[in-house]
Motif scaffolding. Sequence first.
Motif, PDB file in Angstrom:
ATOM      1  N   GLY A  54       3.033   8.493   5.403  1.00  0.00           N
ATOM      2  CA  GLY A  54       1.684   8.063   5.599  1.00  0.00           C
ATOM      3  C   GLY A  54       1.176   7.540   6.777  1.00  0.00           C
ATOM      4  N   PHE A  55      -0.340   7.538   6.745  1.00  0.00           N
ATOM      5  CA  PHE A  55      -0.959   7.019   7.924  1.00  0.00           C
ATOM      6  C   PHE A  55      -1.794   5.751   7.373  1.00  0.00           C
ATOM      7  N   VAL A  56      -2.057   4.890   8.276  1.00  0.00           N
ATOM      8  CA  VAL A  56      -2.932   4.063   8.264  1.00  0.00           C
ATOM      9  C   VAL A  56      -4.130   4.004   9.526  1.00  0.00           C
ATOM     10  N   ALA A  57      -5.261   3.636   9.114  1.00  0.00           N
ATOM     11  CA  ALA A  57      -6.315   3.644  10.007  1.00  0.00           C
ATOM     12  C   ALA A  57      -6.480   1.997  10.403  1.00  0.00           C
ATOM     13  N   LEU A  58      -6.275   1.732  11.808  1.00  0.00           N
ATOM     14  CA  LEU A  58      -6.514   0.390  12.201  1.00  0.00           C
ATOM     15  C   LEU A  58      -7.645   0.203  13.258  1.00  0.00           C
ATOM     16  N   ASP A  59      -8.399  -0.921  13.344  1.00  0.00           N
ATOM     17  CA  ASP A  59      -9.448  -1.427  14.100  1.00  0.00           C
ATOM     18  C   ASP A  59      -8.627  -1.940  15.556  1.00  0.00           C
ATOM     19  N   GLU A  60      -9.513  -2.157  16.279  1.00  0.00           N
ATOM     20  CA  GLU A  60      -9.037  -2.836  17.675  1.00  0.00           C
ATOM     21  C   GLU A  60      -8.376  -3.891  17.675  1.00  0.00           C
ATOM     22  N   ILE A  61      -8.369  -4.844  16.532  1.00  0.00           N
ATOM     23  CA  ILE A  61      -7.599  -5.936  16.310  1.00  0.00           C
ATOM     24  C   ILE A  61      -6.653  -5.937  15.412  1.00  0.00           C
ATOM     25  N   GLY A  62      -6.131  -4.690  14.749  1.00  0.00           N
ATOM     26  CA  GLY A  62      -4.947  -4.276  13.910  1.00  0.00           C
ATOM     27  C   GLY A  62      -5.267  -4.484  12.743  1.00  0.00           C
ATOM     28  N   ARG A  63      -6.418  -4.537  12.123  1.00  0.00           N
ATOM     29  CA  ARG A  63      -6.873  -4.583  10.613  1.00  0.00           C
ATOM     30  C   ARG A  63      -6.746  -3.178  10.105  1.00  0.00           C
ATOM     31  N   VAL A  64      -6.209  -3.215   8.721  1.00  0.00           N
ATOM     32  CA  VAL A  64      -6.040  -1.768   8.216  1.00  0.00           C
ATOM     33  C   VAL A  64      -7.086  -1.485   7.343  1.00  0.00           C
ATOM     34  N   LEU A  65      -7.867  -0.539   7.972  1.00  0.00           N
ATOM     35  CA  LEU A  65      -9.263  -0.134   7.300  1.00  0.00           C
ATOM     36  C   LEU A  65      -9.294   1.182   6.574  1.00  0.00           C
ATOM     37  N   GLY A  66      -8.140   1.630   6.547  1.00  0.00           N
ATOM     38  CA  GLY A  66      -7.771   2.904   5.877  1.00  0.00           C
ATOM     39  C   GLY A  66      -6.213   3.594   5.669  1.00  0.00           C
ATOM     40  N   LEU A  98      -8.765  10.998   7.980  1.00  0.00           N
ATOM     41  CA  LEU A  98      -7.291  10.655   7.522  1.00  0.00           C
ATOM     42  C   LEU A  98      -6.719  11.882   6.973  1.00  0.00           C
ATOM     43  N   MET A  99      -7.452  12.418   6.138  1.00  0.00           N
ATOM     44  CA  MET A  99      -6.929  13.711   5.277  1.00  0.00           C
ATOM     45  C   MET A  99      -6.718  14.807   6.182  1.00  0.00           C
ATOM     46  N   LYS A 100      -7.532  15.112   7.205  1.00  0.00           N
ATOM     47  CA  LYS A 100      -7.005  16.137   8.146  1.00  0.00           C
ATOM     48  C   LYS A 100      -5.835  15.928   9.030  1.00  0.00           C
ATOM     49  N   ARG A 101      -5.619  14.603   9.060  1.00  0.00           N
ATOM     50  CA  ARG A 101      -4.287  14.081   9.797  1.00  0.00           C
ATOM     51  C   ARG A 101      -2.971  14.315   8.891  1.00  0.00           C
ATOM     52  N   VAL A 102      -3.294  14.245   7.677  1.00  0.00           N
ATOM     53  CA  VAL A 102      -2.317  14.399   6.527  1.00  0.00           C
ATOM     54  C   VAL A 102      -2.231  16.131   6.575  1.00  0.00           C
ATOM     55  N   PHE A 103      -3.184  16.895   6.267  1.00  0.00           N
ATOM     56  CA  PHE A 103      -3.008  18.444   6.533  1.00  0.00           C
ATOM     57  C   PHE A 103      -1.960  18.728   7.794  1.00  0.00           C
ATOM     58  N   ASP A 104      -2.431  18.123   8.744  1.00  0.00           N
ATOM     59  CA  ASP A 104      -1.431  18.620   9.901  1.00  0.00           C
ATOM     60  C   ASP A 104       0.106  18.364   9.652  1.00  0.00           C
ATOM     61  N   ARG A 105       0.312  17.301   8.654  1.00  0.00           N
ATOM     62  CA  ARG A 105       2.022  17.209   8.366  1.00  0.00           C
ATOM     63  C   ARG A 105       2.560  18.024   7.123  1.00  0.00           C
ATOM     64  N   VAL A 106       1.398  18.595   6.441  1.00  0.00           N
ATOM     65  CA  VAL A 106       1.984  19.353   5.108  1.00  0.00           C
ATOM     66  C   VAL A 106       1.659  20.649   5.263  1.00  0.00           C
ATOM     67  N   VAL A 107       1.586  21.305   6.407  1.00  0.00           N
ATOM     68  CA  VAL A 107       1.083  22.768   6.566  1.00  0.00           C
ATOM     69  C   VAL A 107       2.419  23.398   5.790  1.00  0.00           C
ATOM     70  N   GLY A 108       1.618  24.583   4.844  1.00  0.00           N
ATOM     71  CA  GLY A 108       2.542  25.408   4.306  1.00  0.00           C
ATOM     72  C   GLY A 108       2.931  24.877   2.766  1.00  0.00           C
ATOM     73  N   ARG A 109       2.447  23.823   2.529  1.00  0.00           N
ATOM     74  CA  ARG A 109       2.866  23.209   1.329  1.00  0.00           C
ATOM     75  C   ARG A 109       1.799  23.196   0.321  1.00  0.00           C
TER      76      ARG A 109
END
Length: 298
Positions: A54-66, A98-109
């Motif tokens: 999986g992925f996380v989205a981080l802001d400039e000071i490293g807080r997990v926002l997604g 975030l979902m589009k980043r996931v799509f890049d990693r699950v191509v063909g599934r």
Amino acid sequence: MDLKPSESLKIDTFSMRIDDIQSVELDRLHALSLSVGWPHRAEDWQFLRQSGEGFVALDEIGRVLGSAMWFAHGTDFATVGMVITSPRLQTLGAGQWLMKRVFDRVVGRDLRLNATRAARRLYLSLDFQPEKTVYHCQGIARLQTTDRPIRGDVRTLEARDIPAAIALDAAGFGVRRAALIERLFAHSAGYGLFKDGRLSAFALCRPFGRGHVVGPVVAESDADAVVIVRPHVADHSGSFLRIDTHMDHGEFAAFLSHSGMPVFDTVLTMSMGKRLADFAVRGAVAPVTYALASQSLG
Ligand SMILES: CC(C)(COP(=O)(O)OP(=O)(O)OC[C@H]1O[C@@H](n2cnc3c(N)ncnc32)[C@H](O)[C@@H]1OP(=O)(O)O)[C@@H](O)C(=O)NCCC(=O)NCCS
């Protein structure tokens, strides 16, 4: 000079960066899911991280926002889950990003997920197709007595039963999830129904959220599903128990509500690529998935 502070303050938008979900501390993921009212404990996040990517989205000071995760099974299929954006950030496009980043990693599934009401519009806009309602049932477990005879023998499952459970799960779920079932066995108590020495139904149960969750449950009939979930209800009688099922009527659904687990909420199974029915095994006694392992894992 006027020292009185203004009643409002305009905060600039900020940029986010993406990182691997394995790179952040568990308590920061836990704080993210708490922010949207989800019951996951840090241990539940840990189990999910061991089971997928999986992925996380981080802001400039490293807080997990997604966050967004996927759980690959075999070469052609994955479930998607733990898609969260922090409330302050919602409807600004971070979910799509975030979902589009996931799509890049699950191509063909082929993909399957269980969408909350809040997420339906997001997934529809990404071309997921709605399929079936999932009934999230939970409450304080209580065992009703029964005098119904059991056809077969019920016993606790052991490591030697894992291959049979993997095969039965694959027949019900439509995709072989060997690594996941093995990992679930290590965290769960399990009961199996054996007919002529063959495993014909099973139910696992593990700690999760506010108490325990029962799942997956695979059986060939409502009656058999009840037979193997009943011992878990007995084990947790008086404490919090949860189960997620596609069953909306019949003996199994009635058993859940009579066992202290009425419907608490619903989510919607959605697919991209092959649909649920395309995975179904056909035959006189085809095994059916009566309860999900979890909403994220399917
Ligand atoms: C569901 C969730 C991840 C969506 O994330 P998000 O960052 O708001 O998503 P986006 O901003 O990318 O929005 C995507 C689409 O949904 C729409 N949308 C998002 N939230 C909406 C809302 N509350 N009401 C109406 N539309 C909404 C956006 O307008 C956008 O539509 P468009 O593509 O037609 O423009 C977020 O609301 C969330 O974390 N909710 C709580 C946890 C949850 O339910 N997760 C889903 C698990 S399956």
